[in-house]
Design a protein around this motif. Structure first.
Motif, PDB file in Angstrom:
ATOM      1  N   TYR A   2      -0.567   6.084  21.276  1.00 26.77           N
ATOM      2  CA  TYR A   2      -0.753   5.447  19.720  1.00 26.77           C
ATOM      3  C   TYR A   2      -1.976   4.962  19.422  1.00 26.77           C
ATOM      4  O   TYR A   2      -2.633   5.343  18.621  1.00 26.77           O
ATOM      5  CB  TYR A   2       0.248   4.347  19.488  1.00 26.77           C
ATOM      6  CG  TYR A   2       0.049   3.748  18.238  1.00 26.77           C
ATOM      7  CD1 TYR A   2       0.395   4.127  16.977  1.00 26.77           C
ATOM      8  CD2 TYR A   2      -0.918   2.709  17.812  1.00 26.77           C
ATOM      9  CE1 TYR A   2      -0.054   3.728  15.716  1.00 26.77           C
ATOM     10  CE2 TYR A   2      -1.253   1.818  16.931  1.00 26.77           C
ATOM     11  CZ  TYR A   2      -0.807   2.472  15.493  1.00 26.77           C
ATOM     12  OH  TYR A   2      -1.162   2.218  14.354  1.00 26.77           O
ATOM     13  N   ALA A  49      -4.769   6.117  17.050  1.00 26.31           N
ATOM     14  CA  ALA A  49      -5.188   4.966  15.989  1.00 26.31           C
ATOM     15  C   ALA A  49      -6.816   5.114  16.114  1.00 26.31           C
ATOM     16  O   ALA A  49      -7.421   4.909  15.076  1.00 26.31           O
ATOM     17  CB  ALA A  49      -4.595   3.717  16.337  1.00 26.31           C
ATOM     18  N   LEU A 107      -6.810   4.674  -0.075  1.00 26.11           N
ATOM     19  CA  LEU A 107      -6.029   3.486  -0.142  1.00 26.11           C
ATOM     20  C   LEU A 107      -6.563   2.385   0.671  1.00 26.11           C
ATOM     21  O   LEU A 107      -5.834   1.255   0.781  1.00 26.11           O
ATOM     22  CB  LEU A 107      -4.606   3.964   0.342  1.00 26.11           C
ATOM     23  CG  LEU A 107      -3.714   5.028  -0.546  1.00 26.11           C
ATOM     24  CD1 LEU A 107      -2.404   5.339   0.226  1.00 26.11           C
ATOM     25  CD2 LEU A 107      -3.374   4.281  -1.975  1.00 26.11           C
ATOM     26  N   ILE A 127      -7.082   1.849   3.860  1.00 27.32           N
ATOM     27  CA  ILE A 127      -6.330   1.246   5.026  1.00 27.32           C
ATOM     28  C   ILE A 127      -7.410   0.920   6.054  1.00 27.32           C
ATOM     29  O   ILE A 127      -8.520   1.216   6.101  1.00 27.32           O
ATOM     30  CB  ILE A 127      -5.542   2.713   5.713  1.00 27.32           C
ATOM     31  CG1 ILE A 127      -4.697   3.228   4.750  1.00 27.32           C
ATOM     32  CG2 ILE A 127      -4.899   2.136   6.994  1.00 27.32           C
ATOM     33  CD1 ILE A 127      -3.538   1.922   4.106  1.00 27.32           C
ATOM     34  N   ALA A 129       3.609  14.077  11.895  1.00 22.42           N
ATOM     35  CA  ALA A 129       2.274  13.821  12.446  1.00 22.42           C
ATOM     36  C   ALA A 129       2.582  13.427  14.018  1.00 22.42           C
ATOM     37  O   ALA A 129       1.964  13.877  14.908  1.00 22.42           O
ATOM     38  CB  ALA A 129       1.557  12.727  11.824  1.00 22.42           C
ATOM     39  N   VAL A 181       1.128  -1.458  12.422  1.00 25.06           N
ATOM     40  CA  VAL A 181       1.880  -0.369  12.456  1.00 25.06           C
ATOM     41  C   VAL A 181       2.077   0.142  13.814  1.00 25.06           C
ATOM     42  O   VAL A 181       3.492   0.475  14.166  1.00 25.06           O
ATOM     43  CB  VAL A 181       0.993   0.877  11.817  1.00 25.06           C
ATOM     44  CG1 VAL A 181       1.464   2.426  12.085  1.00 25.06           C
ATOM     45  CG2 VAL A 181       0.950   0.746  10.480  1.00 25.06           C
ATOM     46  N   GLN A 199       7.618  10.218   2.657  1.00 24.07           N
ATOM     47  CA  GLN A 199       6.943   9.615   3.819  1.00 24.07           C
ATOM     48  C   GLN A 199       7.183   9.588   5.413  1.00 24.07           C
ATOM     49  O   GLN A 199       6.529   9.925   6.480  1.00 24.07           O
ATOM     50  CB  GLN A 199       6.212   8.196   3.284  1.00 24.07           C
ATOM     51  CG  GLN A 199       5.274   7.285   3.983  1.00 24.07           C
ATOM     52  CD  GLN A 199       3.997   8.456   4.269  1.00 24.07           C
ATOM     53  OE1 GLN A 199       3.478   9.266   3.541  1.00 24.07           O
ATOM     54  NE2 GLN A 199       3.351   8.129   5.567  1.00 24.07           N
ATOM     55  N   GLY A 212       2.130  13.548  -3.603  1.00 24.53           N
ATOM     56  CA  GLY A 212       3.009  12.953  -2.695  1.00 24.53           C
ATOM     57  C   GLY A 212       2.681  13.251  -1.183  1.00 24.53           C
ATOM     58  O   GLY A 212       1.562  13.788  -1.023  1.00 24.53           O
ATOM     59  N   VAL A 225       0.798  -1.288   0.074  1.00 23.04           N
ATOM     60  CA  VAL A 225      -0.043  -0.038  -0.100  1.00 23.04           C
ATOM     61  C   VAL A 225       0.793   1.088  -0.036  1.00 23.04           C
ATOM     62  O   VAL A 225       0.401   2.268  -0.126  1.00 23.04           O
ATOM     63  CB  VAL A 225      -0.805   0.026   1.130  1.00 23.04           C
ATOM     64  CG1 VAL A 225      -2.086  -0.811   1.152  1.00 23.04           C
ATOM     65  CG2 VAL A 225      -0.459  -0.191   2.538  1.00 23.04           C
ATOM     66  N   PHE A 226       2.079   1.133   0.367  1.00 24.91           N
ATOM     67  CA  PHE A 226       2.828   2.471   0.251  1.00 24.91           C
ATOM     68  C   PHE A 226       3.747   2.429  -0.920  1.00 24.91           C
ATOM     69  O   PHE A 226       4.130   1.517  -1.677  1.00 24.91           O
ATOM     70  CB  PHE A 226       4.122   1.887   1.443  1.00 24.91           C
ATOM     71  CG  PHE A 226       3.545   2.351   2.817  1.00 24.91           C
ATOM     72  CD1 PHE A 226       3.438   3.600   3.504  1.00 24.91           C
ATOM     73  CD2 PHE A 226       2.936   1.209   3.597  1.00 24.91           C
ATOM     74  CE1 PHE A 226       2.854   3.678   4.459  1.00 24.91           C
ATOM     75  CE2 PHE A 226       2.550   1.311   4.850  1.00 24.91           C
ATOM     76  CZ  PHE A 226       2.342   2.473   5.382  1.00 24.91           C
ATOM     77  N   GLN A 279      -4.660  -3.273  10.184  1.00 29.06           N
ATOM     78  CA  GLN A 279      -3.276  -2.753   9.716  1.00 29.06           C
ATOM     79  C   GLN A 279      -2.743  -1.860  11.006  1.00 29.06           C
ATOM     80  O   GLN A 279      -1.491  -1.659  10.888  1.00 29.06           O
ATOM     81  CB  GLN A 279      -3.407  -1.959   8.285  1.00 29.06           C
ATOM     82  CG  GLN A 279      -3.554  -2.967   7.156  1.00 29.06           C
ATOM     83  CD  GLN A 279      -3.853  -2.398   5.907  1.00 29.06           C
ATOM     84  OE1 GLN A 279      -4.368  -1.386   5.980  1.00 29.06           O
ATOM     85  NE2 GLN A 279      -3.645  -2.898   5.004  1.00 29.06           N
ATOM     86  N   TYR A 280      -3.611  -1.248  11.579  1.00 32.72           N
ATOM     87  CA  TYR A 280      -2.900  -0.505  12.749  1.00 32.72           C
ATOM     88  C   TYR A 280      -2.333  -1.081  13.744  1.00 32.72           C
ATOM     89  O   TYR A 280      -1.407  -0.620  14.520  1.00 32.72           O
ATOM     90  CB  TYR A 280      -4.276   0.396  13.256  1.00 32.72           C
ATOM     91  CG  TYR A 280      -4.812   1.633  12.591  1.00 32.72           C
ATOM     92  CD1 TYR A 280      -4.118   2.920  13.003  1.00 32.72           C
ATOM     93  CD2 TYR A 280      -5.580   1.616  11.455  1.00 32.72           C
ATOM     94  CE1 TYR A 280      -4.546   3.969  12.228  1.00 32.72           C
ATOM     95  CE2 TYR A 280      -6.105   2.637  10.669  1.00 32.72           C
ATOM     96  CZ  TYR A 280      -5.422   3.897  10.863  1.00 32.72           C
ATOM     97  OH  TYR A 280      -5.699   4.793  10.350  1.00 32.72           O
ATOM     98  N   HIS A 303      -5.596   7.878   3.662  1.00 34.60           N
ATOM     99  CA  HIS A 303      -5.978   6.404   4.250  1.00 34.60           C
ATOM    100  C   HIS A 303      -6.891   5.864   3.528  1.00 34.60           C
ATOM    101  O   HIS A 303      -6.997   4.865   3.155  1.00 34.60           O
ATOM    102  CB  HIS A 303      -6.066   6.432   5.684  1.00 34.60           C
ATOM    103  CG  HIS A 303      -4.746   6.577   6.748  1.00 34.60           C
ATOM    104  ND1 HIS A 303      -4.760   6.633   7.976  1.00 34.60           N
ATOM    105  CD2 HIS A 303      -3.416   6.657   6.350  1.00 34.60           C
ATOM    106  CE1 HIS A 303      -3.452   6.656   8.429  1.00 34.60           C
ATOM    107  NE2 HIS A 303      -2.806   6.639   7.240  1.00 34.60           N
TER     108      HIS A 303
END
Ligand SMILES: Cc1cc2nc3c(=O)[nH]c(=O)nc-3n(C[C@H](O)[C@H](O)[C@H](O)COP(=O)(O)OP(=O)(O)OC[C@H]3O[C@@H](n4cnc5c(N)ncnc54)[C@H](O)[C@@H]3O)c2cc1C
Ligand code: HEM
Length: 398
Positions: free
Chosen positions: A126, A130, A88, A90, A60, A98, A53, A384, A42-43, A94-95, A85
């Motif tokens: 986090y 999230a 794409l 997300i 952030a 990460v 990135q 980007g 995904v990246f 997936q969190y 997100h």
């Protein structure tokens, strides 16, 4: 919710994390990609190589830690992350990948400074962030799925039209393979596409370059030398070929009101400007359009933009930095503040929309500031990850 003790630890350790933020995020991505290879696709790996990135994620994290007890201040920044997100697709699982990779990176970079209490506080912080993102993203997924022609996740789309626009830019019009309608988008928004190229899955974003018609979406892509997705689309995707598309997303949209609209673009940055200009004219607004290109061979959408003059109060200025014999631009060389000044009507409010390479955008922003356009009336899109736009002094060019 963080406890007061956890909040205090975040505040106390925020400076050291900020100091090492890029090191942490640059350590984080290799851990993430090694432990969770399925997430790698995904990246955009070029954004990793260029460091944009890791820098965007570091920014952030710093912004979050510094605002840990006033999260409202982060709302606009979070909106942009959510849009990216969502474009794409997300997902909540997936969190976890990460989160664990980020905690491991923090531990590796900060070493003994990460006591169990510090690890616990950052872990909780986090998940607080999230959870905010997951909830916001879920509500966007549901909202888009419920719209007429809307959907959730990937939808198979067939290429129905492929039109060269210049020596380097080609337009691709897609319609759903299921034959159904597509949801409307706001001019200025972009798509997320998922391509399967030689057994690899690749995700990219492309701005929608034509106005909504309820049946199709058009994107216009510049062939990047050595670029994976753009060369696949240009060279290998023929009419009838199919790709996966996520619903439109993005925050670079026309602001409400009656202010004049100034669109300033360079190169392929022109793509979102076309539907934005059309919408502004349809709303009865005065539109001024400045496009910078290298020369006539790479100048796309000439006919479409000229046609906008029939739709209302529209004027464009074309500037070529390296004109070729036979080219007849309105200006040559670099885009100067004087050229921009000629498009601003004294005494009228103007909203400016800027898209192009980073140095171009930085210079245009500096010039608009000099010309008195308030910074909060200037909107821009990065092709980007978002970056800081430090005003640069070199001249502006495509
Ligand atoms: C919101 C948004 C909207 C966008 N809208 C548009 C649009 O309307 N039109 C458009 O054309 N693009 C748009 N983009 C950019 C687009 O998403 C892609 O980034 C672009 O098409 C390049 O992708 P690529 O796969 O062809 O190139 P990539 O494979 O990502 O490569 C990019 C560059 O990096 C170089 N590179 C690749 N690998 C290496 C390496 N190992 N070492 C050194 N250099 C390397 C390549 O040579 C190339 O020049 C948009 C991006 C965003 C985020
Ligand atoms: C709290 C957790 C997270 C934060 C703070 C965060 C933050 C960010 C930021 C700041 C950006 C750049 C946005 C922009 O400027 O365009 C971004 C983009 C992105 N994020 Fe996240 N993110 C988080 C979780 C995730 C997760 C779980 C995934 C899933 C794998 C993910 C995948 C991506 C991708 C693919 C991009 C685009 C990258 C690119 O263009 O190369 N993020 N995120």
């Amino acid at each position: 919710m963080l406890t007061q003790a956890q909040t205090d630890i975040i505040k106390a350790t925020a400076p050291v994390v900020a100091e090492h933020a890029v090191e942490i995020t640059s350590t984080f991505y290799p851990i993430l990609f090694e432990k969770f290879p399925e997430v790698r696709a995904v990246f955009n790996q070029s954004h990793q190589r260029g460091g944009t990135q890791p820098q965007a994620l570091a920014n952030a994290i710093i912004a979050y830690a510094s605002n840990i007890d006033r999260l409202d201040a982060l709302k606009p920044a979070l909106r942009c992350i959510v849009e990216k997100h969502v474009s794409l697709n997300i997902t909540p699982d997936q969190y976890k990948a990460v989160g664990s990779s980020l905690m491991e990176a923090i531990g590796r970079v900060l070493g003994d400074a990460v006591t169990p209490d510090v690890a616990d506080a950052w872990g909780a912080a986090y998940w607080q962030l999230a959870d905010i993102l997951i909830a916001a993203e879920d509500s966007e997924y549901s909202r888009k799925a419920a719209l007429p022609g809307g959907w959730r996740g990937a939808r198979r789309m067939r290429l129905v039209e492929k039109t060269p626009e210049s020596a380097v830019i080609t337009s691709f019009r897609f319609a759903p393979a299921d034959g159904g309608p597509v949801m409307d988008f706001l001019p200025g928004q972009y798509l997320g596409v998922r391509l399967s190229i030689d057994g690899e899955t690749v995700h990219r974003n492309y701005s929608l370059s034509d106005s909504p018609d309820g049946r199709t979406y058009r994107i216009s892509v510049k062939r990047e030398p050595g670029g994976v997705a753009s060369n696949f689309l240009h060279n290998r995707l023929a009419v009838g070929g199919e790709i996966d598309v996520y619903p439109p997303a993005g925050e670079f949209v026309l602001q409400p009101g009656e202010a004049d609209v100034l669109l300033v673009t360079a190169g392929v940055g022109q793509t979102p400007a076309l539907p934005l200009a059309r919408q502004a004219l349809a709303d009865g607004r005065r539109v001024r359009y400045l496009h910078a290109a290298l020369n006539g061979t790479v100048h796309a959408f000439r006919g479409s933009v000229e046609g906008l003059a029939q739709a209302g109060d529209f004027r464009q200025v074309i500037c070529y930095s390296e004109p070729q014999p036979g080219d007849r631009p309105d200006a040559t060389g670099f885009v100067t503040p004087a050229l921009l000044a000629g498009l601003l009507e004294p005494g009228r409010r103007t909203d400016a929309y800027v898209v192009g390479p980073k140095p171009f955008m930085a210079c245009v922003l500096g010039a608009l500031k000099e010309l008195g356009v308030p910074q909060d009336r200037v909107f821009y899109e990065f092709f980007g990850p978002g970056e800081a736009l430090v005003q640069e002094t070199p001249p502006m060019r495509a």
